[in-house]
Design a protein around this motif. Sequence first.
Motif, PDB file in Angstrom:
ATOM      1  N   LEU A   1       0.822  -1.214   0.000  1.00  0.00           N
ATOM      2  CA  LEU A   1       0.000   0.000   0.000  1.00  0.00           C
ATOM      3  C   LEU A   1       0.859   1.269   0.000  1.00  0.00           C
ATOM      4  N   THR A   2       2.134   1.100   0.321  1.00  0.00           N
ATOM      5  CA  THR A   2       2.982   2.280   0.469  1.00  0.00           C
ATOM      6  C   THR A   2       3.086   3.139  -0.792  1.00  0.00           C
ATOM      7  N   PRO A   3       3.374   2.566  -1.960  1.00  0.00           N
ATOM      8  CA  PRO A   3       3.491   3.435  -3.137  1.00  0.00           C
ATOM      9  C   PRO A   3       2.224   4.239  -3.423  1.00  0.00           C
ATOM     10  N   VAL A   4       1.068   3.596  -3.293  1.00  0.00           N
ATOM     11  CA  VAL A   4      -0.160   4.332  -3.603  1.00  0.00           C
ATOM     12  C   VAL A   4      -0.361   5.458  -2.594  1.00  0.00           C
ATOM     13  N   GLN A   5       0.011   5.159  -1.356  1.00  0.00           N
ATOM     14  CA  GLN A   5      -0.142   6.172  -0.308  1.00  0.00           C
ATOM     15  C   GLN A   5       0.836   7.337  -0.507  1.00  0.00           C
ATOM     16  N   CYS A   6       2.079   7.003  -0.797  1.00  0.00           N
ATOM     17  CA  CYS A   6       3.114   8.039  -0.891  1.00  0.00           C
ATOM     18  C   CYS A   6       3.062   8.804  -2.206  1.00  0.00           C
ATOM     19  N   LEU A   7       2.896   8.091  -3.303  1.00  0.00           N
ATOM     20  CA  LEU A   7       3.151   8.705  -4.600  1.00  0.00           C
ATOM     21  C   LEU A   7       1.892   9.074  -5.386  1.00  0.00           C
ATOM     22  N   PHE A   8       0.753   8.502  -5.010  1.00  0.00           N
ATOM     23  CA  PHE A   8      -0.450   8.775  -5.794  1.00  0.00           C
ATOM     24  C   PHE A   8      -1.531   9.436  -4.957  1.00  0.00           C
ATOM     25  N   ASP A   9      -1.086  10.116  -3.921  1.00  0.00           N
ATOM     26  CA  ASP A   9      -2.040  10.697  -2.990  1.00  0.00           C
ATOM     27  C   ASP A   9      -2.826  11.858  -3.596  1.00  0.00           C
ATOM     28  N   ASN A  10      -2.281  12.469  -4.639  1.00  0.00           N
ATOM     29  CA  ASN A  10      -2.979  13.602  -5.248  1.00  0.00           C
ATOM     30  C   ASN A  10      -4.314  13.179  -5.869  1.00  0.00           C
ATOM     31  N   ASN A  11      -4.461  11.870  -6.115  1.00  0.00           N
ATOM     32  CA  ASN A  11      -5.743  11.360  -6.606  1.00  0.00           C
ATOM     33  C   ASN A  11      -6.914  11.796  -5.730  1.00  0.00           C
ATOM     34  N   TRP A  12      -6.624  11.926  -4.430  1.00  0.00           N
ATOM     35  CA  TRP A  12      -7.687  12.334  -3.508  1.00  0.00           C
ATOM     36  C   TRP A  12      -8.126  13.765  -3.761  1.00  0.00           C
TER      37      TRP A  12
ATOM     38  N   ILE B   1       4.355  11.809   3.055  1.00  0.00           N
ATOM     39  CA  ILE B   1       5.406  11.176   3.860  1.00  0.00           C
ATOM     40  C   ILE B   1       4.835  10.147   4.832  1.00  0.00           C
ATOM     41  N   LYS B   2       3.575  10.325   5.213  1.00  0.00           N
ATOM     42  CA  LYS B   2       2.981   9.415   6.199  1.00  0.00           C
ATOM     43  C   LYS B   2       3.096   7.963   5.766  1.00  0.00           C
TER      44      LYS B   2
ATOM     45  N   GLY C   1       5.772   5.637   7.331  1.00  0.00           N
ATOM     46  CA  GLY C   1       5.535   4.997   8.615  1.00  0.00           C
ATOM     47  C   GLY C   1       4.887   3.642   8.404  1.00  0.00           C
ATOM     48  N   GLN C   2       3.937   3.626   7.499  1.00  0.00           N
ATOM     49  CA  GLN C   2       3.241   2.403   7.154  1.00  0.00           C
ATOM     50  C   GLN C   2       4.222   1.368   6.591  1.00  0.00           C
ATOM     51  N   LEU C   3       5.129   1.865   5.793  1.00  0.00           N
ATOM     52  CA  LEU C   3       6.141   0.987   5.195  1.00  0.00           C
ATOM     53  C   LEU C   3       6.966   0.321   6.293  1.00  0.00           C
ATOM     54  N   ALA C   4       7.392   1.129   7.267  1.00  0.00           N
ATOM     55  CA  ALA C   4       8.201   0.594   8.367  1.00  0.00           C
ATOM     56  C   ALA C   4       7.426  -0.495   9.118  1.00  0.00           C
TER      57      ALA C   4
ATOM     58  N   MET D   1      -3.068  -1.940  -6.488  1.00  0.00           N
ATOM     59  CA  MET D   1      -3.575  -0.916  -5.572  1.00  0.00           C
ATOM     60  C   MET D   1      -3.681   0.445  -6.261  1.00  0.00           C
ATOM     61  N   ILE D   2      -2.605   0.802  -6.962  1.00  0.00           N
ATOM     62  CA  ILE D   2      -2.566   2.100  -7.632  1.00  0.00           C
ATOM     63  C   ILE D   2      -3.642   2.166  -8.700  1.00  0.00           C
ATOM     64  N   ALA D   3      -3.744   1.075  -9.455  1.00  0.00           N
ATOM     65  CA  ALA D   3      -4.724   1.039 -10.536  1.00  0.00           C
ATOM     66  C   ALA D   3      -6.130   1.241 -10.001  1.00  0.00           C
ATOM     67  N   LEU D   4      -6.397   0.563  -8.887  1.00  0.00           N
ATOM     68  CA  LEU D   4      -7.728   0.662  -8.288  1.00  0.00           C
ATOM     69  C   LEU D   4      -8.036   2.111  -7.931  1.00  0.00           C
ATOM     70  N   GLN D   5      -7.041   2.775  -7.347  1.00  0.00           N
ATOM     71  CA  GLN D   5      -7.278   4.153  -6.936  1.00  0.00           C
ATOM     72  C   GLN D   5      -7.372   5.113  -8.131  1.00  0.00           C
ATOM     73  N   ASN D   6      -6.517   4.907  -9.129  1.00  0.00           N
ATOM     74  CA  ASN D   6      -6.603   5.744 -10.336  1.00  0.00           C
ATOM     75  C   ASN D   6      -7.986   5.669 -10.953  1.00  0.00           C
TER      76      ASN D   6
END
Lengths: 267, 333
Positions: free
Chosen positions: A78-89, A121-122, A125-128, A164-169
């Motif tokens: 879930l990390t990439p979608v959270q970090c890099l594709f957050d502008n989708n929101w 950046i949040k 944390g999830q990644l860790a 995950m990313i595809a679903l959100q896009n």
Amino acid sequence: MKRKGLGFYLRIYVKILAQDIKSKMSYRADFFISTIGMICTNIAGFITFWILFRNFPSISGWNYYEMLFLYGFSLISLTPVQCLFDNNWSLRSYVYSGDFIKYCFRPINLFFYFQSEVFDIKGLGQLAFGIGTLVFAWVKIGLAFTPLMLLKLIVFLITASLIMIALQNAASATCFWIQNSFYILDLAYRFRDFAKYPVTIFSPVFKFIFTFIVPIAFIAYYPSLVILRPDTVPVLSWLSPVIGVVFFWLSYKFWMYGALKYNGTGS
Amino acid sequence: MAPIIELKNVTKEFKVLNRREGLKGSLRDLFSRDYKTVRAVDNISMSIEQGEIIGYLGPNGAGKSTTIKMMTGVLEPTSGEITVDGTVPYYNRAKNAQKIGVVFGQRSQLWWALPLVESFKLLKDIYMIEDKPYKDMLALYQSLVDIEPLLHKTVRQMSLGQRTLSDILAAFLHDPKIVFLDEPTIGLDVSMKSKIRTLIHALNKEKNTTVILTTHDMGDVDALCRRIAIIDKGKMLYDNDIEHLKGFFGSYRTLKIRTDGDHKIQAEAIRAELPDFSVSADDEWISVLVDEDRQKVIDVLGQLQKSYDIRDMQLNEISTEEVIRKIYEEGVQ
Ligand SMILES: Nc1ncnc2c1ncn2[C@@H]1O[C@H](COP(=O)(O)OP(=O)(O)O)[C@@H](O)[C@H]1O
Ligand SMILES: [Mg+2]
């Protein structure tokens, strides 16, 4: 005009992201509070998981540590979608206010430019958390740690992230057509919670839905079978990298189609 | 030389859903095919030469922004053809974007959280501007307006005027062949307006940039444009030199008077008294537009003098403002 290849896009991407991170760091209170919030969310998620599953020796043939493996695996993916594709929101509000047009005036790929603008950046944390959980489960299950295993892990993590990313896009792109698209995006967001569990625990109907309609089973379940059940890997598992790439590509096309069809609001 | 921008019989229609009222209405809208067609741009042809500054005028909703969106490649015309520097913008949006700069007033395209100079650096990379032209451009900017204090401010911290100025500077940064400015001076104070006019004028002279400017402020037009194109309800009403247009109104004079009372209220009264004349007022003057072919200025003045205590007066040729207003009201005969 010079060609704008992968190198060009990579350089621009890093620069825009770096600027975004820099400016976020400068709001220090904001940064710390959201980081703490993220840690709490993850702890709460973990506790829920623990309470639910500690009493069962196994569920549908999955033991506790295997469930934990799945949990960690889905957190990482879930990390990439959270970090890099957050502008989708934010897409919906850009489209609604007409400000989306600003992304159309630059000589670079529209989808790329839009997504590059925000780095959340949040997600780190999830990644860790995810890595911690996965390593713990990995050791407890007693899985071997070989280059081949590592390769499998990486390939299937990428697969899972792509889905995950595809679903959100796809979900966020519905705002080009529908006004109340927030609910769709929110639904897609909630769906991914189901990714943490093996699909076998669901009824056949949902199993079918999660495999073929909203393919969240490909986020963690089918990929982890390759690592956890190497003797009885279903075809769908081996197919999942292909499905990941195809699904991502389709969602990109869908997003771009919407963006180009979108007529803007009169002003 | 071939024109830099060419529009041939361009039409743009929007389909808008006829929305019904109430919950039941919205439910029916969900499946409705009840569209009405809005023709925002109606069969427009125009050709623009490199280096021109053209004022693209028209009342709200006339179709100006829609035309610009088509020329920038964001919208595809319903029919007709557009070429911008040899390419079709809506089929080659990214390629076209490299050659143009765009400012939509009050809609900043810069990164809000970044200091302006960081935005410029990103643009330098995105447009692949070489070091030397980049430095030269910044030096030119510094010589035209004092950008030094702006460079380290984030766009979020800027006033509307500073933001607009920054957006204009950003639009010219990669030395584009064409810059589109859609209502850039809207909402700005007088001194910022004049600063922006000076800047646009200088950049046009220095770089021979073609500028398409839409505005409601005829001060912008007087300061910058020789040629104007007027559009109303999607149709082109006029496209030629502004002096040529004023020629149609050669017999018109603007009679300006200054009185003691409130100009706005008195203008109202004069309007009632002289219904055939166009009357406007600001803090300085009450202006009455007089067609000398129909009535002598001196008679009008005489009539006004009976009811008002005139302190000062001026007689001018018709202003751009008044010409445009007359065109909106009556069209071109
Ligand atoms: N995306 C859109 N959908 C429907 N109608 C639109 C859209 N954009 C513009 N219009 C309509 O087209 C007409 C022209 O709009 P616009 O080009 O923005 O005018 P201007 O910029 O001259 O004020 C208006 O009637 C406006 O309502
Ligand atoms: Mg407009």
